[in-house]
Design an enzyme around this catalytic site. Structure first.
Site, PDB file in Angstrom:
ATOM      1  N   LYS A 114      32.955  49.493  33.419  1.00 20.27           N
ATOM      2  CA  LYS A 114      34.389  49.750  33.262  1.00 20.27           C
ATOM      3  C   LYS A 114      34.751  51.195  33.536  1.00 20.27           C
ATOM      4  O   LYS A 114      35.838  51.489  34.015  1.00 20.27           O
ATOM      5  CB  LYS A 114      34.858  49.344  31.854  1.00 20.27           C
ATOM      6  CG  LYS A 114      34.896  47.846  31.667  1.00 20.27           C
ATOM      7  CD  LYS A 114      35.783  47.438  30.509  1.00 20.27           C
ATOM      8  CE  LYS A 114      35.911  45.927  30.441  1.00 20.27           C
ATOM      9  NZ  LYS A 114      36.577  45.462  29.237  1.00 20.27           N
ATOM     10  N   LYS A 198      31.204  38.166  38.207  1.00 22.41           N
ATOM     11  CA  LYS A 198      31.863  37.486  37.091  1.00 22.41           C
ATOM     12  C   LYS A 198      33.359  37.274  37.381  1.00 22.41           C
ATOM     13  O   LYS A 198      33.996  38.150  37.958  1.00 22.41           O
ATOM     14  CB  LYS A 198      31.702  38.399  35.869  1.00 22.41           C
ATOM     15  CG  LYS A 198      31.955  37.754  34.541  1.00 22.41           C
ATOM     16  CD  LYS A 198      31.793  38.779  33.436  1.00 22.41           C
ATOM     17  CE  LYS A 198      32.949  39.747  33.394  1.00 22.41           C
ATOM     18  NZ  LYS A 198      33.065  40.563  32.187  1.00 22.41           N
ATOM     19  N   LYS A 201      39.633  39.481  34.867  1.00 20.39           N
ATOM     20  CA  LYS A 201      41.050  39.768  35.082  1.00 20.39           C
ATOM     21  C   LYS A 201      41.240  41.039  35.895  1.00 20.39           C
ATOM     22  O   LYS A 201      42.311  41.289  36.420  1.00 20.39           O
ATOM     23  CB  LYS A 201      41.871  39.826  33.783  1.00 20.39           C
ATOM     24  CG  LYS A 201      41.160  40.198  32.529  1.00 20.39           C
ATOM     25  CD  LYS A 201      42.046  39.975  31.298  1.00 20.39           C
ATOM     26  CE  LYS A 201      41.183  39.693  30.075  1.00 20.39           C
ATOM     27  NZ  LYS A 201      41.876  39.321  28.903  1.00 20.39           N
TER      28      LYS A 201
END
Ligand code: TYM
Length: 333
Positions: A114, A198, A201
């Site tokens: 992230k 994966k 969103k």
């Protein structure tokens, strides 16, 4: 054996099929076992580890709660609340942050993903987020935590924090070390554009995921365009190795039809993708459209959603604040 279940979902925009199959669908079956005591949290404190627009955050909190209810969670059976209404989460997180070690956090792969290349610019909140997650779980003495595969490492960290605290403060039974509940075959739903990534969103391509509020046409179109390979579908599980897209689509079909992977393989063995995709798309529409319809209906009654969250928060607070009180005593406050 009765289980105490805790899990959470971030209110950061569209929930997708990965969240549903990897987590929420499982929340519902756990809730429906009368032996379980379930607590499900809209983790809004986690959401602000990445920048959020205040108006959107408020909308997304309600939308996530609506998705819980529309998927079958019942506020009379489970505690449903949003994290920021219960101050014990932030307070517990501080104390646990003094137990967790830098070296442990440095190993968290989700932070690395992230934060991206420029770690220096990531928020401190993003770095210490797994400690907040540990507080969420440990404050309720949760024995089992249903999550997708991507949260497994955070669960291991939670266990490490619990064990270190119990040892450091000579309180062997204070924190319960929770078990992850990760479903075999359905714990990692992959992108429809790339079966090695994966479903997420944050993927810029809308065609990589099915959102819980997609229309039937959008679902049909996304499945039609989903990446596949040139072979017909295999006749056994070994035939899925090195075929990530086929494995993913068959996994989605199995989970949504509540059958195991080998039954799905038998059903479609030797068939081509175009035939399978038609069945898959109509199954997804059958399962997702009622949820989407219900989410929209619930969102027209914000007072109801806010009341569910507030009532849930009162119940959660009664449990968590007692745990914090005892935690403070042990620490010496
Ligand atoms: P979050 O909000 O990213 O995701 C919510 C749940 O959905 C699962 N999930 C998936 N499962 C299968 N395939 C996918 N592609 C996929 N994408 C997401 C996640 O594994 C998760 O179970 N840190 C957590 C939220 C959290 C939490 C907690 C969970 C905060 N505190 C305490 C459990 C217990 C998160 O960011 O999940």
């Amino acid at each position: 054996m009765s289980k105490k279940i805790f899990s959470g979902v971030q209110p950061t925009g569209n929930l997708h099929l990965g969240n549903y199959i990897g987590a929420i669908k499982n929340f519902v079956s756990l809730q429906n076992d009368p032996d379980n005591y379930c607590i499900y949290c809209v983790v809004d404190l986690h959401a602000i580890t990445l920048k959020q627009n205040a108006k959107d955050l408020k909308k997304n909190i309600r939308e996530t709660a609506a998705a819980f209810i529309a998927s079958g969670l019942d506020y009379k059976k489970s505690i449903i609340f949003n994290q920021s209404l219960v101050s014990a989460h932030s307070e517990g997180s501080w104390i646990l942050g003094c137990i967790a070690r830098m070296g442990w956090l440095n190993r968290m792969t989700q932070f690395k993903e992230k934060a991206g290349k420029d770690k220096e610019k990531a928020s401190i909140g993003l770095y210490i987020y797994p400690i907040l997650m540990a507080a969420d779980i440990l404050l309720y003495d949760a024995t089992h935590v249903p999550v997708g595969e991507d949260q497994k490492q955070h669960l291991e960290l939670t266990r490490d924090i619990a064990e270190k605290f119990n040892l450091d403060f000579n309180s062997p039974d204070f924190f319960v070390t929770p078990e992850p509940l990760i479903q075999k075959n359905f714990s990692r739903i992959m992108s429809l554009k790339d079966g090695t990534k994966k479903m997420s969103k944050s993927d810029p391509s809308e065609f990589s995921r099915i959102n819980l509020n997609d229309s039937s046409d959008q679902i049909l179109n996304k499945i039609k365009k989903a990446k596949t390979d040139a072979e017909p579908l295999p006749d056994n599980e070994n035939g899925l190795s090195n075929r990530p897209e086929a494995a993913n689509l068959l996994g989605i079909y199995s989970s949504l039809s509540d059958q195991n992977l080998s039954n799905t393989i038998n059903e479609f063995s030797g068939k081509n993708f175009s035939e399978f995709k038609k069945k898959l798309a109509s199954l997804i529409v059958d399962r997702i459209s009622p949820i989407s319809f219900e989410i929209n209906k619930l969102l027209n009654d914000q007072l109801f959603i806010d009341k569910v969250l507030k009532d849930g928060a009162e119940k959660a607070d009664a449990i968590a604040s007692k745990k914090i009180e005892n935690l403070k005593k042990i620490v010496g406050f």
